[in-house]
Design a protein around this motif. Structure first.
Motif, PDB file in Angstrom:
ATOM      1  N   LYS A  37       0.829  -1.205   0.000  1.00 25.65           N
ATOM      2  CA  LYS A  37       0.000   0.000   0.000  1.00 25.65           C
ATOM      3  C   LYS A  37       0.866   1.259   0.000  1.00 25.65           C
ATOM      4  O   LYS A  37       0.552   2.236  -0.695  1.00 25.65           O
ATOM      5  N   VAL A  38       1.952   1.255   0.773  1.00 21.19           N
ATOM      6  CA  VAL A  38       2.857   2.413   0.803  1.00 21.19           C
ATOM      7  C   VAL A  38       3.485   2.618  -0.568  1.00 21.19           C
ATOM      8  O   VAL A  38       3.573   3.743  -1.076  1.00 21.19           O
ATOM      9  N   LYS A  39       3.881   1.525  -1.192  1.00 21.45           N
ATOM     10  CA  LYS A  39       4.498   1.608  -2.515  1.00 21.45           C
ATOM     11  C   LYS A  39       3.498   2.130  -3.550  1.00 21.45           C
ATOM     12  O   LYS A  39       3.834   2.978  -4.386  1.00 21.45           O
ATOM     13  N   GLU A  40       2.254   1.639  -3.490  1.00 20.37           N
ATOM     14  CA  GLU A  40       1.231   2.114  -4.420  1.00 20.37           C
ATOM     15  C   GLU A  40       0.933   3.592  -4.200  1.00 20.37           C
ATOM     16  O   GLU A  40       0.751   4.341  -5.167  1.00 20.37           O
ATOM     17  N   ALA A  41       0.886   4.026  -2.945  1.00 16.92           N
ATOM     18  CA  ALA A  41       0.637   5.439  -2.656  1.00 16.92           C
ATOM     19  C   ALA A  41       1.769   6.305  -3.182  1.00 16.92           C
ATOM     20  O   ALA A  41       1.532   7.398  -3.717  1.00 16.92           O
ATOM     21  N   ARG A  42       2.987   5.828  -3.035  1.00 17.68           N
ATOM     22  CA  ARG A  42       4.144   6.569  -3.546  1.00 17.68           C
ATOM     23  C   ARG A  42       4.056   6.729  -5.064  1.00 17.68           C
ATOM     24  O   ARG A  42       4.281   7.817  -5.602  1.00 17.68           O
TER      25      ARG A  42
END
Length: 109
Positions: free
Chosen positions: A87-92
């Motif tokens: 999720k953090v990677k997708e948000a980035r």
């Protein structure tokens, strides 16, 4: 009439694809009942519209709905730590694309 039946065949193929991403049951395990996805994708095909453009619009609607991405994520077990990292990677990536889009629209003016 042929176009309508073709779209039904295409929808049936989509249902088959969605089952392709389901995890295979392990040997000796009790299988759980299949769950139905609330997929409600509909496109209207015009009388003179080529079937290729209808297929292209259908694929676009399927990708916008996010069902296939969700099925790919559920293909393998993902613990909460891996899910949080994803999720953090997708948000980035989403923020990066938003910045790029903002820059593009600012250059047009």
């Amino acid at each position: 009439m042929a176009r309508v039946s073709f779209l039904f065949v295409l929808l049936a193929a989509l249902a088959t694809i969605s089952n392709a991403f389901a995890p295979a049951p392990a040997f000796g395990c009790v299988t759980r009942p299949e769950t139905a996805l609330p997929v409600k994708i509909k496109i209207v095909v015009g009388d003179g519209e080529p079937i290729e453009s209808a297929i292209r619009r259908f694929k676009r609607e399927v990708s916008k709905s996010g069902h296939l991405i969700e099925l790919r994520h559920k293909r393998y077990f993902e613990n909460s730590q891996e899910r949080a990292k994803r999720k953090v990677k997708e948000a980035r990536m989403r923020k990066k694309f938003e910045r790029m889009q903002k820059r593009r629209t600012a250059n047009r003016v």
